[in-house]
Scaffold this motif. Structure first.
Motif, PDB file in Angstrom:
ATOM      1  N   ASP A  20       0.812  -1.218   0.000  1.00 59.01           N
ATOM      2  CA  ASP A  20       0.000   0.000   0.000  1.00 59.01           C
ATOM      3  C   ASP A  20       0.847   1.271   0.000  1.00 59.01           C
ATOM      4  O   ASP A  20       0.339   2.343  -0.302  1.00 59.01           O
ATOM      5  CB  ASP A  20      -0.940   0.020   1.207  1.00 59.01           C
ATOM      6  N   GLY A  21       2.112   1.177   0.365  1.00 63.86           N
ATOM      7  CA  GLY A  21       3.011   2.335   0.327  1.00 63.86           C
ATOM      8  C   GLY A  21       2.672   3.432   1.317  1.00 63.86           C
ATOM      9  O   GLY A  21       2.986   4.601   1.077  1.00 63.86           O
ATOM     10  N   LEU A  22       2.078   3.081   2.443  1.00 62.79           N
ATOM     11  CA  LEU A  22       1.667   4.120   3.385  1.00 62.79           C
ATOM     12  C   LEU A  22       2.820   4.803   4.105  1.00 62.79           C
ATOM     13  O   LEU A  22       2.628   5.824   4.748  1.00 62.79           O
ATOM     14  CB  LEU A  22       0.656   3.570   4.401  1.00 62.79           C
ATOM     15  N   TRP A  23       4.051   4.261   3.992  1.00 63.53           N
ATOM     16  CA  TRP A  23       5.185   4.957   4.586  1.00 63.53           C
ATOM     17  C   TRP A  23       5.285   6.367   4.034  1.00 63.53           C
ATOM     18  O   TRP A  23       5.791   7.271   4.688  1.00 63.53           O
ATOM     19  CB  TRP A  23       6.497   4.185   4.363  1.00 63.53           C
ATOM     20  N   ARG A  24       4.752   6.586   2.839  1.00 67.38           N
ATOM     21  CA  ARG A  24       4.790   7.925   2.242  1.00 67.38           C
ATOM     22  C   ARG A  24       3.937   8.909   3.039  1.00 67.38           C
ATOM     23  O   ARG A  24       4.234  10.103   3.057  1.00 67.38           O
ATOM     24  CB  ARG A  24       4.342   7.869   0.785  1.00 67.38           C
ATOM     25  N   VAL A  25       2.898   8.428   3.717  1.00 68.20           N
ATOM     26  CA  VAL A  25       2.108   9.306   4.587  1.00 68.20           C
ATOM     27  C   VAL A  25       3.005   9.826   5.708  1.00 68.20           C
ATOM     28  O   VAL A  25       3.054  11.031   5.977  1.00 68.20           O
ATOM     29  CB  VAL A  25       0.879   8.579   5.169  1.00 68.20           C
ATOM     30  N   ALA A  26       3.711   8.914   6.379  1.00 69.68           N
ATOM     31  CA  ALA A  26       4.598   9.326   7.476  1.00 69.68           C
ATOM     32  C   ALA A  26       5.681  10.274   6.972  1.00 69.68           C
ATOM     33  O   ALA A  26       5.946  11.315   7.588  1.00 69.68           O
ATOM     34  CB  ALA A  26       5.208   8.095   8.132  1.00 69.68           C
ATOM     35  N   GLU A  27       6.309   9.942   5.865  1.00 66.71           N
ATOM     36  CA  GLU A  27       7.362  10.800   5.315  1.00 66.71           C
ATOM     37  C   GLU A  27       6.839  12.195   5.025  1.00 66.71           C
ATOM     38  O   GLU A  27       7.481  13.197   5.337  1.00 66.71           O
ATOM     39  CB  GLU A  27       7.924  10.187   4.031  1.00 66.71           C
ATOM     40  N   ARG A  28       5.673  12.252   4.430  1.00 63.96           N
ATOM     41  CA  ARG A  28       5.121  13.564   4.057  1.00 63.96           C
ATOM     42  C   ARG A  28       4.638  14.340   5.273  1.00 63.96           C
ATOM     43  O   ARG A  28       4.695  15.569   5.268  1.00 63.96           O
ATOM     44  CB  ARG A  28       4.044  13.394   3.003  1.00 63.96           C
ATOM     45  N   LEU A  29       4.195  13.656   6.318  1.00 68.75           N
ATOM     46  CA  LEU A  29       3.831  14.369   7.548  1.00 68.75           C
ATOM     47  C   LEU A  29       5.063  15.025   8.168  1.00 68.75           C
ATOM     48  O   LEU A  29       4.994  16.150   8.661  1.00 68.75           O
ATOM     49  CB  LEU A  29       3.171  13.428   8.551  1.00 68.75           C
ATOM     50  N   HIS A  30       6.179  14.324   8.142  1.00 69.35           N
ATOM     51  CA  HIS A  30       7.418  14.915   8.665  1.00 69.35           C
ATOM     52  C   HIS A  30       7.909  16.037   7.759  1.00 69.35           C
ATOM     53  O   HIS A  30       8.350  17.076   8.245  1.00 69.35           O
ATOM     54  CB  HIS A  30       8.492  13.846   8.838  1.00 69.35           C
ATOM     55  N   ALA A  31       7.808  15.849   6.464  1.00 68.89           N
ATOM     56  CA  ALA A  31       8.262  16.876   5.517  1.00 68.89           C
ATOM     57  C   ALA A  31       7.383  18.119   5.604  1.00 68.89           C
ATOM     58  O   ALA A  31       7.886  19.240   5.472  1.00 68.89           O
ATOM     59  CB  ALA A  31       8.253  16.332   4.095  1.00 68.89           C
ATOM     60  N   ALA A  32       6.097  17.941   5.841  1.00 67.89           N
ATOM     61  CA  ALA A  32       5.175  19.095   5.895  1.00 67.89           C
ATOM     62  C   ALA A  32       5.567  20.052   6.991  1.00 67.89           C
ATOM     63  O   ALA A  32       5.572  21.268   6.802  1.00 67.89           O
ATOM     64  CB  ALA A  32       3.740  18.614   6.096  1.00 67.89           C
TER      65      ALA A  32
END
Length: 179
Positions: free
Chosen positions: A159-171
């Motif tokens: 599902d690639g949800l690690w991108r949610v965590a990465e983008r929350l930190h990047a935001a």
């Protein structure tokens, strides 16, 4: 730490070893708190019913140590469960309620995700279902989160949800750099 000390290691030696710890695999119980106080638990490496419940337990525990905050579960599907898949996703929705999780964001639209979202709603959890990672990130960054809120991100690797965590930190990094 307790087991190491019980085996005879000195507390300073144990502390030193734990200080240098790094996860063997990315996206496994990676817990980080952003400068604005939002804690993100990224456990998106894999998901099965037992690991999903363990992640939810970690979320519930982390949230229980804080007052005036909310717990958020950003969940995708548990892939490759076979005939039991819908029932297992329904069970996870009920488990979220048992553990007192406040909000559920289900990522994706399929029979598994639909069952999870329906179970969350049926069990009184404020639930939203989004199309993809972008939808989850947009919902979280636009939602009224508070310092101390805790977000669990968990799904099968596919599902690639690690991108949610990465983008929350990047935001939060991007918004602090813009100031």
């Amino acid at each position: 730490a307790a087991a190491a000390i019980e085996c005879g290691l000195a507390p300073a030696e144990v502390a030193s070893a734990l200080t240098g710890y790094t996860a063997a695999s990315a996206n496994r119980m990676d817990v980080r708190t952003r400068p604005d106080g939002l804690t993100v638990i990224n456990d998106s490496y894999n998901a099965n019913p037992d690991s999903m419940r363990a992640g939810i337990d970690a979320l519930a525990h982390a949230a229980s140590t804080r007052t005036g905050t909310e717990s958020w579960a950003v969940l995708g599907q548990m892939a490759e469960l076979g005939e039991d898949a819908v029932g297992e996703h329904t069970g996870i929705g009920a488990y979220l309620a048992e553990r007192g999780i406040d909000r559920l964001i289900v990522v994706g639209h399929g029979v598994n995700q639909d069952a999870l979202a329906a179970a969350g709603e049926d069990n009184g959890i404020r639930t939203r279902q989004v199309d993809d990672v972008d939808g989850a990130v947009n919902l979280l960054t636009g939602a009224p989160t508070h310092p101390g809120d805790v977000v669990l991100v968990k799904a099968s690797y596919s599902d690639g949800l690690w991108r949610v965590a990465e983008r929350l930190h990047a935001a939060v990094s991007n918004s602090s750099q813009a100031r």
